[in-house]
Scaffold this motif. Structure first.
Motif, short mmCIF file in Angstrom:
data_model
loop_
_atom_site.label_atom_id
_atom_site.label_comp_id
_atom_site.label_asym_id
_atom_site.label_seq_id
_atom_site.Cartn_x
_atom_site.Cartn_y
_atom_site.Cartn_z
N ALA A 23 0.82 -1.22 0.00
CA ALA A 23 0.00 0.00 0.00
C ALA A 23 0.85 1.27 0.00
N SER A 110 1.74 -1.12 5.73
CA SER A 110 0.37 -1.33 5.25
C SER A 110 0.35 -2.07 3.91
N TYR A 112 -2.65 -3.52 0.87
CA TYR A 112 -4.03 -3.62 0.40
C TYR A 112 -4.37 -5.08 0.13
N SER A 114 -7.08 -7.45 -2.04
CA SER A 114 -8.13 -7.51 -3.06
C SER A 114 -8.63 -8.94 -3.13
N THR A 158 -11.65 -0.46 0.98
CA THR A 158 -10.72 -1.56 0.71
C THR A 158 -10.23 -2.15 2.02
N VAL A 160 -7.56 -3.60 4.41
CA VAL A 160 -6.12 -3.34 4.54
C VAL A 160 -5.55 -4.24 5.63
#
Length: 276
Positions: A23, A110, A112, A114, A158, A160
């Motif tokens: 991220a 961090s 992300y 998906s 999203t 995280v």
């Protein structure tokens, strides 16, 4: 966006196939080190101090130093099997807590998340559940051959993953030197300080902040480049076979002279006189 990890996040009986993406990125301006005399980039070589030879990757093994100069060697197969054994496990959310319960000192990096193929609905379910309850998940995850404690939360629609330090990785605040226990504060000074804080208090807007040093450094580099204030590294001279051959022959000759044993002069024995 590059996928750096694939796996499954689970809570209760719900499993979510996911992909993980970094991220954040490091925007530091990387500067090379050059030899001041010839402007050539410096090489960093891996050299064994005992054998005095340069090492290749295949010559190097990993080991844990359990005491001074005493090691336990671990080969790549050991580490790969251990890593794969842990990575193949689903990342299970252990607990749900409030974000306010975790001090920012614990936060590290961090990522992300998906949804992977077929995971969209379960992904949406977890996201909605986290948003509605205002909770965050606590889980363990293997990233780059290290087990990390992690927070799973929602950021701008999203999910995280925030890696956080284990308690024993956060140094004891009692070890910080020269921290005063109590300081006598004049009330008037405290009131002025609090008033200043009130005047500077605003909503956090990350877009208003920038790295001034990096901006100035890039501007300086661009200015020097436009003014042709640049340098080119000198190429390593190609070996001259004739010169090298002469040097080798001369060195061999010098060594031969040095190693040749010295001849000792024989003592001449005087001849005896024959009596007549």
């Amino acid at each position: 966006m590059h996928t750096m990890w694939k796996g499954t996040i689970s809570f209760g009986l719900v499993s979510i196939p996911v992909k993980m993406h970094a991220a954040t990125e490091n925007k530091d301006v990387k500067l090379r080190q050059l030899h001041k005399e010839c402007q050539s980039p410096i090489k960093y070589e891996k050299v064994c101090p005992v054998c005095d030879v340069e090492l290749k990757n295949e010559d190097i093994v990993k080991a844990y130093e359990y005491t001074k100069n005493k090691f336990v060697v671990l080969d790549d197969e050991d580490l790969e099997n251990l890593r794969k054994e842990q990575e193949d496990k689903a990342v299970e959310i252990i607990d749900f807590v409030s974000l306010e319960d975790i001090d920012p000192i614990y936060f590290e990096k961090s990522y992300y998340l998906s949804p992977n193929e077929g995971g969209g609905k379960a992904y949406g379910l977890l996201r909605s559940a986290l948003e509605d309850t205002g909770k965050i998940g606590i889980a363990k995850i293997i990233i780059r051959q290290k087990e990390q404690l992690a927070v799973i939360r929602v950021y701008k629609n999203t999910i995280v993953v925030e890696t956080i330090h284990y308690p024993d990785e956060v140094r004891n605040v009692a070890d910080v030197p020269n921290v005063p226990e109590e300081v006598k504060i004049v009330k008037k000074e405290l009131d002025v300080a609090k008033m200043l804080i009130e005047q500077l208090t605003t909503s956090f807007d990350p877009e208003k902040y920038q790295d001034d040093y990096r901006t100035a450094l890039l501007e300086l580099i661009e200015e020097r480049k436009n003014n042709a204030e640049t340098t080119t590294a000198k190429e390593k001279p190609s070996p001259d076979n004739v010169t090298n051959l002469m040097d080798a022959l001369q060195a061999s000759l010098d060594r031969a002279k040095k190693d040749k044993p010295k001849q000792t002069k024989r003592k001449t024995i005087p001849k005896k006189k024959v009596a007549t």
